[in-house]
Design an enzyme around this catalytic site. Structure first.
Site, PDB file in Angstrom:
ATOM      1  CB  CYS A  79      14.900  -6.083  -5.571  1.00 34.33           C
ATOM      2  SG  CYS A  79      15.282  -4.390  -5.056  1.00 34.33           S
TER       3      CYS A  79
ATOM      4  CB  CYS B 138      13.726  -3.842   1.902  1.00 35.67           C
ATOM      5  SG  CYS B 138      14.346  -2.466   0.919  1.00 35.67           S
TER       6      CYS B 138
ATOM      7  CD  GLU C 134       4.687  -8.221  -8.974  1.00 33.41           C
ATOM      8  OE1 GLU C 134       5.599  -7.381  -8.773  1.00 33.41           O
ATOM      9  OE2 GLU C 134       3.523  -7.883  -9.240  1.00 33.41           O
TER      10      GLU C 134
ATOM     11  N   GLY D 151      11.893  -4.702  -7.678  1.00 34.44           N
ATOM     12  CA  GLY D 151      13.031  -3.907  -8.124  1.00 34.44           C
ATOM     13  C   GLY D 151      13.024  -2.488  -7.597  1.00 34.44           C
TER      14      GLY D 151
ATOM     15  CG  ASN E 216       0.498  -6.025   3.080  1.00 34.95           C
ATOM     16  OD1 ASN E 216      -0.637  -5.964   3.519  1.00 34.95           O
ATOM     17  ND2 ASN E 216       1.031  -5.074   2.321  1.00 34.95           N
TER      18      ASN E 216
ATOM     19  CB  CYS F  88       1.745  -2.446  -8.789  1.00 37.97           C
ATOM     20  SG  CYS F  88       3.241  -2.508  -7.809  1.00 37.97           S
TER      21      CYS F  88
ATOM     22  CB  CYS G 237       3.024  -2.979  -0.256  1.00 37.73           C
ATOM     23  SG  CYS G 237       2.091  -1.800  -1.187  1.00 37.73           S
TER      24      CYS G 237
ATOM     25  CB  CYS H 158      10.663  -6.295   0.611  1.00 41.28           C
ATOM     26  SG  CYS H 158      10.347  -6.560  -1.126  1.00 41.28           S
TER      27      CYS H 158
HETATM   28  S1  SF4 Z   1      11.521  -4.363  -4.209  1.00 44.44           S
HETATM   29 FE1  SF4 Z   1      11.527  -2.387  -3.098  1.00 44.44          FE
HETATM   30  S2  SF4 Z   1      11.038  -2.939  -0.977  1.00 44.44           S
HETATM   31 FE2  SF4 Z   1      11.635  -4.838  -2.020  1.00 44.44          FE
HETATM   32  S3  SF4 Z   1      13.848  -5.085  -1.628  1.00 44.44           S
HETATM   33 FE3  SF4 Z   1      13.633  -3.950  -3.560  1.00 44.44          FE
HETATM   34  S4  SF4 Z   1      13.681  -1.790  -2.994  1.00 44.44           S
HETATM   35 FE4  SF4 Z   1      13.289  -2.947  -1.109  1.00 44.44          FE
END
Ligand code: SF4
Length: 361
Positions: free
Chosen positions: A116, A120, A96, A169, A299, A109, A342, A123
């Site tokens: 990723c 986290c 995206e 990522g 969020n 963005c 985010c 996320c």
């Molecule tokens: S995209 Fe950013 S916030 Fe999400 S898991 Fe990867 S490093 Fe963490």
């Protein structure tokens, strides 16, 4: 080779190897990035801007380089005018991109990886795992198709959007490709962004930070989220390997442009990291560093265990920092109803919810 992964000096090398004058590199970059000419397309539909362009060179460019860009599959627009695009690459993988209106300018963005590896806990992308890195031409392609879509839907020429590497990522985990894409974004005869127009956001990937001086002097942001190790470990597992204090030391050693600060993002999560005690530890940790704290109310996404605090608590947290002379701002949440805010990015969910865009680019 895809053209959009080329730096101007690499194009010059190619010209030299094929006995064309090096000066054509500048013209080609201007035609591609400023006039938005596609050389393959122009072979079939002669373009007035190419009247004086050497035919042999035009043909050779079209043979040796791939000028295809990724394709927009779906688009969403939220009430606050945030646009979220699902963009597909030639191997069928998608990421995206979000276009965010901000103070009379727009920011794109950008994602740097498919999925990723950082996992986290706050996320949505982190729940996907890493599929692959994006190549430089794919990162440039995301910007170009998003910018073009933006001009098409608004029906007018728009100022070049700024960039934040804050999509899917960890950008420093794809160091070489993101560095090269950044260098291409800054090319004078190309897209020609300035270093202050680009911000790279990291969760704290130390191997990348330690060699960040190899990057042009763009802005850097850290996903900080808690200055208490156990809490940061729970939010960002990477913190167990590279603790916050080590990351802050590495960041403080980086050369900065005049009035260039380290942006620290602090995701405020209800009853987790939004207390006065949390603010006190944060202040003690960063008080001697040139930082600005960007407070982001959490969020929610489907299945998330965290909640967003009340607005009054967000304001209170900001005032605790300001009393101690720590510059802080609250980032207005944008695009959350289309999962564009985010930490909300997740390709499958987007695929399910998105509608087809009327025109493919
Ligand atoms: S995209 Fe950013 S916030 Fe999400 S898991 Fe990867 S490093 Fe963490």
């Amino acid at each position: 080779m895809n053209f959009y992964g080329l730096k101007q000096n690499e194009l010059e090398e190619w010209l030299k190897n094929h006995n064309f004058p090096l000066a054509h590199a500048r013209t080609i970059f201007q035609l591609v990035y400023k006039e938005k000419i596609n050389f393959i397309h122009s072979l079939n539909h002669s373009d007035a801007l190419l009247t004086n362009f050497p035919t042999q060179l035009l043909k050779k460019l079209a043979v040796d380089f791939d000028f295809t860009l990724p394709k927009i599959k779906t688009a969403h627009q939220s009430q606050d005018q945030t646009i979220k695009l699902l963009i597909e690459f030639s191997d069928g993988k998608s990421v995206e991109t979000v276009l965010i209106p901000f103070h009379h300018k727009h920011t794109i963005c950008l994602s740097t990886q498919v999925g990723c590896a950082m996992n986290c806990s706050f996320c949505y992308t982190g729940t996907q795992g890493l599929t692959r890195n994006l190549a430089p031409h794919e990162i440039i392609g995301l910007y170009l198709v998003t910018y073009k879509y933006f001009e098409e839907v608004t029906g007018k020429k728009q100022v070049k959007p700024n960039i934040v590497y804050m999509g899917q990522g960890e950008p420093l985990h794809n160091f070489d490709n993101v560095k090269k894409a950044t260098e291409i974004f800054l090319e004078t005869y190309g897209i020609e962004l300035g270093p202050r127009n680009i911000t790279l956001s990291t969760a704290g990937y130390l191997p990348g930070l330690e060699k960040f001086t190899e990057f042009p002097r763009i802005n850097i942001a850290l996903s900080l989220h808690s200055a208490i190790d156990e809490k940061r470990n729970a939010l960002i597992p990477l913190n167990q390997k590279y603790p916050l204090t080590t990351i802050l030391t590495a960041l403080s050693k980086l050369p900065r442009l005049k009035r260039q600060y380290i942006m620290c993002e602090y995701l405020l999560i209800k009853d987790f990291n939004d207390s006065f005690a949390d603010a006190e530890v944060l202040i003690e940790t960063i008080k001697d560093l040139p930082v600005i704290i960007n407070l982001i109310p959490f969020n929610p996404f489907p299945g998330s265990v965290y909640q967003r605090p009340e607005k009054s608590r967000v304001d209170e947290f900001k005032s605790w920092l300001e009393v101690k002379k720590i510059p802080a701002m609250i980032r207005t949440t944008k695009g959350d109803e289309i999962l564009a805010a985010c930490g909300q990015l997740y390709v499958d969910e987007l695929n399910k919810k998105a509608k087809k865009v009327p025109t493919q680019i």
